[in-house]
Motif scaffolding. Structure first.
Motif, short mmCIF file in Angstrom:
data_model
loop_
_atom_site.label_atom_id
_atom_site.label_comp_id
_atom_site.label_asym_id
_atom_site.label_seq_id
_atom_site.Cartn_x
_atom_site.Cartn_y
_atom_site.Cartn_z
N HIS A 103 -34.64 -24.91 -10.44
CA HIS A 103 -34.14 -26.10 -11.14
C HIS A 103 -32.62 -26.17 -11.00
O HIS A 103 -31.92 -25.20 -11.25
CB HIS A 103 -34.52 -26.02 -12.62
CG HIS A 103 -35.99 -25.79 -12.83
ND1 HIS A 103 -36.90 -26.82 -12.88
CD2 HIS A 103 -36.70 -24.64 -12.95
CE1 HIS A 103 -38.11 -26.31 -13.06
NE2 HIS A 103 -38.01 -24.99 -13.10
N ARG A 104 -32.14 -27.33 -10.59
CA ARG A 104 -30.71 -27.57 -10.38
C ARG A 104 -30.08 -26.49 -9.48
O ARG A 104 -29.18 -25.78 -9.86
CB ARG A 104 -29.97 -27.62 -11.72
CG ARG A 104 -30.34 -28.76 -12.60
CD ARG A 104 -29.55 -28.80 -13.91
NE ARG A 104 -28.62 -27.71 -14.09
CZ ARG A 104 -28.75 -26.72 -14.98
NH1 ARG A 104 -29.75 -26.68 -15.79
NH2 ARG A 104 -27.85 -25.78 -15.08
N CYS A 111 -40.16 -22.64 -8.35
CA CYS A 111 -39.36 -23.85 -8.56
C CYS A 111 -37.97 -23.43 -9.00
O CYS A 111 -37.82 -22.67 -9.96
CB CYS A 111 -40.01 -24.75 -9.61
SG CYS A 111 -39.16 -26.34 -9.74
N CYS A 162 -28.33 -21.46 -12.19
CA CYS A 162 -29.49 -22.34 -12.15
C CYS A 162 -30.67 -21.58 -12.76
O CYS A 162 -30.51 -20.47 -13.23
CB CYS A 162 -29.79 -22.83 -10.74
SG CYS A 162 -30.05 -21.55 -9.51
N GLU A 184 -34.62 -30.25 -7.54
CA GLU A 184 -35.37 -29.01 -7.63
C GLU A 184 -35.81 -28.60 -6.23
O GLU A 184 -36.13 -29.45 -5.41
CB GLU A 184 -36.61 -29.18 -8.52
CG GLU A 184 -36.26 -29.50 -9.95
CD GLU A 184 -37.49 -29.75 -10.80
OE1 GLU A 184 -38.58 -30.01 -10.24
OE2 GLU A 184 -37.36 -29.69 -12.02
N TYR A 186 -38.85 -26.66 -4.53
CA TYR A 186 -40.21 -26.24 -4.85
C TYR A 186 -40.79 -25.58 -3.61
O TYR A 186 -40.85 -26.19 -2.54
CB TYR A 186 -41.06 -27.45 -5.26
CG TYR A 186 -42.43 -27.09 -5.73
CD1 TYR A 186 -42.63 -26.56 -7.00
CD2 TYR A 186 -43.53 -27.28 -4.91
CE1 TYR A 186 -43.91 -26.22 -7.44
CE2 TYR A 186 -44.81 -26.95 -5.34
CZ TYR A 186 -44.99 -26.42 -6.60
OH TYR A 186 -46.25 -26.09 -7.03
#
Length: 79
Positions: free
Chosen positions: A66-67, A64, A49, A4, A6
């Motif tokens: 993700h992937r 964030c 994603c 991830e 962030y």
């Protein structure tokens, strides 16, 4: 296992944010694009994603991803 990205906003040592419309505009999204609190970022048929946002007092204070995928458009949106 997953990865991830962030990103959290700070100004003068304190948590700070950016307007929601500004962040969504960077990713070419609108408020309507959310599903269960996440935004789907689709770049090609098999390259996608998800993005989630943390809001405080009407501002986005954290992002964030993700992937995250290896696609130039994702990095252009981030930077």
């Amino acid at each position: 296992m997953s990865i991830e990205y962030y990103i959290q906003g700070f100004r003068e040592g304190e948590a700070s944010g950016v307007g929601e419309a500004d962040i969504l505009g960077c990713f070419k999204l609108s408020k309507r694009d959310t599903l269960d609190g996440q935004y789907h970022l689709q770049y090609t048929k098999n390259v996608d994603c998800h993005l989630s946002l943390t809001t405080q007092e009407g501002c986005i204070t954290a992002i964030c991803i993700h992937r995250p995928v290896n696609h130039p458009s994702l990095y252009e949106s981030i930077f």
